[in-house]
Design a protein around this motif. Sequence first.
Motif, PDB file in Angstrom:
ATOM      1  N   GLY A 111     -14.653  -0.534   0.187  1.00  0.00           N
ATOM      2  CA  GLY A 111     -15.019   0.490   1.159  1.00  0.00           C
ATOM      3  C   GLY A 111     -13.913   0.932   2.084  1.00  0.00           C
ATOM      4  N   SER A 112     -12.674   0.555   1.800  1.00  0.00           N
ATOM      5  CA  SER A 112     -11.568   0.959   2.662  1.00  0.00           C
ATOM      6  C   SER A 112     -10.356   1.386   1.845  1.00  0.00           C
ATOM      7  N   LEU A 113      -9.633   2.383   2.379  1.00  0.00           N
ATOM      8  CA  LEU A 113      -8.333   2.767   1.866  1.00  0.00           C
ATOM      9  C   LEU A 113      -7.271   2.275   2.836  1.00  0.00           C
ATOM     10  N   TYR A 114      -6.065   2.050   2.312  1.00  0.00           N
ATOM     11  CA  TYR A 114      -4.909   1.734   3.148  1.00  0.00           C
ATOM     12  C   TYR A 114      -3.787   2.673   2.742  1.00  0.00           C
ATOM     13  N   ALA A 115      -3.036   3.153   3.726  1.00  0.00           N
ATOM     14  CA  ALA A 115      -1.980   4.120   3.444  1.00  0.00           C
ATOM     15  C   ALA A 115      -0.763   3.840   4.300  1.00  0.00           C
ATOM     16  N   THR A 116       0.404   4.238   3.772  1.00  0.00           N
ATOM     17  CA  THR A 116       1.618   4.274   4.588  1.00  0.00           C
ATOM     18  C   THR A 116       1.824   5.719   5.022  1.00  0.00           C
ATOM     19  N   THR A 117       2.049   5.908   6.306  1.00  0.00           N
ATOM     20  CA  THR A 117       2.194   7.246   6.856  1.00  0.00           C
ATOM     21  C   THR A 117       3.194   7.180   7.998  1.00  0.00           C
ATOM     22  N   GLY A 118       4.231   8.001   7.945  1.00  0.00           N
ATOM     23  CA  GLY A 118       5.315   7.843   8.895  1.00  0.00           C
ATOM     24  C   GLY A 118       5.924   6.465   8.728  1.00  0.00           C
ATOM     25  N   ASN A 119       6.051   5.730   9.815  1.00  0.00           N
ATOM     26  CA  ASN A 119       6.535   4.341   9.765  1.00  0.00           C
ATOM     27  C   ASN A 119       5.428   3.341  10.030  1.00  0.00           C
ATOM     28  N   ALA A 120       4.193   3.740   9.726  1.00  0.00           N
ATOM     29  CA  ALA A 120       3.030   2.905  10.028  1.00  0.00           C
ATOM     30  C   ALA A 120       2.208   2.643   8.782  1.00  0.00           C
ATOM     31  N   VAL A 121       1.328   1.638   8.895  1.00  0.00           N
ATOM     32  CA  VAL A 121       0.336   1.334   7.883  1.00  0.00           C
ATOM     33  C   VAL A 121      -1.028   1.515   8.535  1.00  0.00           C
ATOM     34  N   ILE A 122      -1.909   2.274   7.897  1.00  0.00           N
ATOM     35  CA  ILE A 122      -3.231   2.549   8.474  1.00  0.00           C
ATOM     36  C   ILE A 122      -4.334   2.126   7.510  1.00  0.00           C
ATOM     37  N   LYS A 123      -5.526   2.006   8.089  1.00  0.00           N
ATOM     38  CA  LYS A 123      -6.747   1.726   7.317  1.00  0.00           C
ATOM     39  C   LYS A 123      -7.688   2.896   7.497  1.00  0.00           C
ATOM     40  N   ILE A 124      -8.342   3.299   6.415  1.00  0.00           N
ATOM     41  CA  ILE A 124      -9.316   4.389   6.482  1.00  0.00           C
ATOM     42  C   ILE A 124     -10.619   3.875   5.902  1.00  0.00           C
ATOM     43  N   ARG A 125     -11.636   3.836   6.736  1.00  0.00           N
ATOM     44  CA  ARG A 125     -12.944   3.362   6.296  1.00  0.00           C
ATOM     45  C   ARG A 125     -13.662   4.483   5.544  1.00  0.00           C
ATOM     46  N   LEU A 126     -14.125   4.190   4.329  1.00  0.00           N
ATOM     47  CA  LEU A 126     -14.843   5.174   3.543  1.00  0.00           C
ATOM     48  C   LEU A 126     -16.261   5.341   4.102  1.00  0.00           C
ATOM     49  N   PRO A 127     -16.789   6.548   4.134  1.00  0.00           N
ATOM     50  CA  PRO A 127     -18.145   6.765   4.653  1.00  0.00           C
ATOM     51  C   PRO A 127     -19.196   6.176   3.725  1.00  0.00           C
ATOM     52  N   ALA A 154       6.087  -9.021  13.130  1.00  0.00           N
ATOM     53  CA  ALA A 154       5.255  -9.260  14.315  1.00  0.00           C
ATOM     54  C   ALA A 154       3.815  -8.961  13.911  1.00  0.00           C
ATOM     55  N   THR A 155       2.957  -8.810  14.895  1.00  0.00           N
ATOM     56  CA  THR A 155       1.547  -8.548  14.630  1.00  0.00           C
ATOM     57  C   THR A 155       1.178  -7.123  15.029  1.00  0.00           C
ATOM     58  N   GLY A 156       0.491  -6.420  14.143  1.00  0.00           N
ATOM     59  CA  GLY A 156      -0.047  -5.103  14.450  1.00  0.00           C
ATOM     60  C   GLY A 156       1.006  -4.096  14.875  1.00  0.00           C
ATOM     61  N   SER A 157       0.750  -3.437  15.999  1.00  0.00           N
ATOM     62  CA  SER A 157       1.619  -2.359  16.460  1.00  0.00           C
ATOM     63  C   SER A 157       2.977  -2.842  16.933  1.00  0.00           C
ATOM     64  N   ALA A 158       3.149  -4.154  17.104  1.00  0.00           N
ATOM     65  CA  ALA A 158       4.458  -4.684  17.510  1.00  0.00           C
ATOM     66  C   ALA A 158       5.424  -4.768  16.326  1.00  0.00           C
ATOM     67  N   ALA A 159       4.910  -4.718  15.105  1.00  0.00           N
ATOM     68  CA  ALA A 159       5.765  -4.759  13.918  1.00  0.00           C
ATOM     69  C   ALA A 159       6.441  -3.405  13.719  1.00  0.00           C
ATOM     70  N   ARG A 160       7.520  -3.415  12.942  1.00  0.00           N
ATOM     71  CA  ARG A 160       8.228  -2.168  12.658  1.00  0.00           C
ATOM     72  C   ARG A 160       8.609  -2.092  11.181  1.00  0.00           C
ATOM     73  N   PHE A 161       8.474  -0.882  10.637  1.00  0.00           N
ATOM     74  CA  PHE A 161       8.868  -0.566   9.266  1.00  0.00           C
ATOM     75  C   PHE A 161       9.839   0.611   9.313  1.00  0.00           C
ATOM     76  N   ARG A 162      10.534   0.818   8.193  1.00  0.00           N
ATOM     77  CA  ARG A 162      11.443   1.947   8.101  1.00  0.00           C
ATOM     78  C   ARG A 162      11.171   2.687   6.795  1.00  0.00           C
ATOM     79  N   ASN A 163      10.437   3.788   6.921  1.00  0.00           N
ATOM     80  CA  ASN A 163      10.094   4.616   5.764  1.00  0.00           C
ATOM     81  C   ASN A 163       9.346   3.825   4.690  1.00  0.00           C
ATOM     82  N   PRO A 164       8.217   3.202   5.020  1.00  0.00           N
ATOM     83  CA  PRO A 164       7.445   2.451   4.023  1.00  0.00           C
ATOM     84  C   PRO A 164       6.830   3.390   2.993  1.00  0.00           C
ATOM     85  N   HIS A 165       6.787   2.927   1.746  1.00  0.00           N
ATOM     86  CA  HIS A 165       6.237   3.737   0.661  1.00  0.00           C
ATOM     87  C   HIS A 165       5.061   3.028   0.001  1.00  0.00           C
TER      88      HIS A 165
END
Length: 361
Positions: A345-361, A66-77
Amino acid sequence: MKKQVPAKAERLRLNVLGASALLVLLAACGDHPPKDKPDGDKPPAPPPAAITLVAGNATTAGAIDATGSAARFRNPHGIAVDSAGNLYVADRGNFTIRKITASGVVTTLAGSAGDSEFINGVGGGARFSNPLALAIGPNNILYVGDYRLVRRVGTGGQVDTFSEIPRGNVDSRSTPLLDIGGIAVDTRGDVIVTNGHSTRRITQNGAITMLEGSQVLTGVGGTRAFLQRGVATDSKNDVYVYTLERTIARTNGSNTLTQLAGALNVRGYADGTGAAARFEDVVAMTVDPQGNVYAADNTNNLIRKITPDGVVSTFAGTLKATTLATGALPGSLPNIQGLTTDGKGSLYATTGNAVIKIRLP
């Protein structure tokens, strides 16, 4: 004899002069449209949130394209990003490789959710058993650590097997020691993998150089635990690895690891320079174009920054937090497992069952 000006032309000339005089008068009186304010008078736009959700839900597992928060993962690494901004995730609990477009659309590139096997094939016809570590190489080929195998995934979802870690004379209870816990690919296509006893460089023609440990284990018995260890490469093809001695080291143009940060065989949490720093469990790493290393320090649930001079600081996360908090840094990050940078200028990480973006200062 002076030529007489026609009356109609004379009236037109007088009208133009009158209009010009009226404009001058209006300008003097301030009766004119206001000028735009200089840019300095405009309120600055608020900066975007430093930590944002890309896809999934940190606390809810599943297998949904799905798109964004509607998608689901199971223990992404493992996670990697290509030059077009597409993300790729080793969705370990679903036995699949997922793709996330720059607009957040999640699809399954290879494997079948819930089906655990070793099968080379295309897309949903392929099977993975433990897709954990993931890296992207030249031509956007993905390399996946799947137990003792290095699998490759093409852009069309074609899966084959690139290499295998030899078992040697190892008790079956000790085989987790051999399972791949980290993977990186340099610009030449060399694949670097870590496990519980070694770090090795594998060229495209299969030649192996050992950076740590021995190529084949013999006479190992008893129960040995799996060890996930972060590894990354930079633009100069130097390797950065969380060593078997619990430090972060780099190759510096050779095949010999030199300590950068952390104390030998000492775990914990401390920012500082070189051996004064402490890490608990670095499971993933990435290097930005300036040579700064970002390390996913699991258990501490932090992202640490290590400069080229070995200065360690805490970049994101709250010590041992168990929930995801987006927004301004430092935020909080549960159970970080994968980390990558887009080099822009950005990091991406898997955390919990989500994927996040972290903008570098």
